[in-house]
Write a protein that holds these residues in place. Structure first.
Motif, short mmCIF file in Angstrom:
data_model
loop_
_atom_site.label_atom_id
_atom_site.label_comp_id
_atom_site.label_asym_id
_atom_site.label_seq_id
_atom_site.Cartn_x
_atom_site.Cartn_y
_atom_site.Cartn_z
N ALA A 279 42.96 51.45 39.44
CA ALA A 279 42.69 50.14 40.04
C ALA A 279 41.90 49.26 39.08
CB ALA A 279 41.93 50.30 41.36
N ALA A 280 40.96 49.84 38.36
CA ALA A 280 40.17 49.07 37.40
C ALA A 280 41.07 48.48 36.32
CB ALA A 280 39.07 49.93 36.79
N VAL A 281 42.01 49.27 35.82
CA VAL A 281 42.94 48.80 34.80
C VAL A 281 43.86 47.73 35.38
CG1 VAL A 281 44.89 49.47 33.33
CG2 VAL A 281 42.84 50.89 33.41
N ALA A 282 44.37 47.99 36.59
CA ALA A 282 45.26 47.01 37.23
C ALA A 282 44.52 45.70 37.50
CB ALA A 282 45.82 47.58 38.53
N ALA A 283 43.26 45.80 37.92
CA ALA A 283 42.47 44.59 38.18
C ALA A 283 42.24 43.82 36.88
CB ALA A 283 41.14 44.95 38.83
N GLU A 284 41.93 44.55 35.83
CA GLU A 284 41.69 43.90 34.53
C GLU A 284 42.93 43.14 34.07
OE1 GLU A 284 39.66 42.49 31.44
OE2 GLU A 284 38.75 43.77 32.97
N LYS A 285 44.10 43.72 34.28
CA LYS A 285 45.35 43.09 33.86
C LYS A 285 45.84 42.04 34.86
CE LYS A 285 47.11 47.08 31.31
NZ LYS A 285 48.11 48.15 31.30
N GLY A 286 45.62 42.28 36.15
CA GLY A 286 46.27 41.47 37.18
C GLY A 286 45.44 40.34 37.76
N LEU A 287 44.14 40.31 37.47
CA LEU A 287 43.31 39.25 38.02
C LEU A 287 43.05 38.17 36.98
CD1 LEU A 287 40.59 41.33 39.92
CD2 LEU A 287 42.55 40.14 40.90
N THR A 288 43.03 36.95 37.45
CA THR A 288 42.67 35.84 36.57
C THR A 288 41.16 35.86 36.35
OG1 THR A 288 42.25 34.27 38.36
CG2 THR A 288 44.54 34.43 37.55
N ALA A 289 40.72 35.09 35.40
CA ALA A 289 39.28 35.01 35.12
C ALA A 289 38.52 34.51 36.35
CB ALA A 289 39.03 34.08 33.92
#
Length: 166
Positions: free
Chosen positions: A78-88
């Motif tokens: 989830a941390a990796v997905a959040a890093e890739k999938g969330l905008t700033a």
């Protein structure tokens, strides 16, 4: 929302708490998830929370170790997905929300403060001749408590804020 923030918080604790320590010295690896390392220190931290300090990585049997790594895997993923999938902006909002929840958890609100706020809400509804039903105090107590905690945190933040128009 609170569950989501709590989950994000736990994920942050479990996945980022040892990054600085790992940079200083090589850490023993408990396992990997998609080639992402889970250190023994991270596993011990999770076990400390889960078992209230009763177990450590070294004392776990192999099947329990695998189970722990499988339990920690979604947080890493989830941390990796959040890093890739969330905008700033989304990351900023998530961090701000997590910080706010953390800060609110340390703020005290007395029962008297909650009761006073409830009474003011009832009086305001009467003065406005509101047709909306006011819930009983016990039903509204938790919500009012959270609102008062949030107001205290915001008030503290704003106390030293320097706001300028340009």
């Amino acid at each position: 929302m609170i569950k989501t923030l709590t989950t994000l918080g736990l994920a942050l604790i479990l996945t980022t708490g040892y990054v600085a320590a790992e940079a200083k010295s090589p850490a023993a690896i408990a396992g990997t998830v998609n080639d992402m390392e889970i250190t023994v220190a991270e596993a011990d931290k999770a076990l400390n929370i889960l078992t209230k300090g009763q177990k450590t990585w070294a004392t776990l049997p192999e099947d329990a170790k695998k189970q722990l790594i499988e339990m920690m895997a979604p947080k890493k993923l989830a941390a990796v997905a959040a890093e890739k999938g969330l905008t700033a902006k989304e990351k900023e909002a998530a961090i701000a929300g997590f910080w706010m929840q953390k800060k609110m958890s340390s703020v005290g609100v007395s029962d008297d403060e909650v009761k006073t706020a409830y009474d003011k809400m009832v009086e305001a509804a009467k003065a406005a001749k509101s047709k909306q039903q006011i819930p009983p105090f016990e039903a509204a107590k938790n919500s009012i408590t959270m609102q008062l905690k949030q107001e205290k945190v915001v008030k503290e933040l704003m106390k030293n804020a320097k706001i300028k128009l340009k």
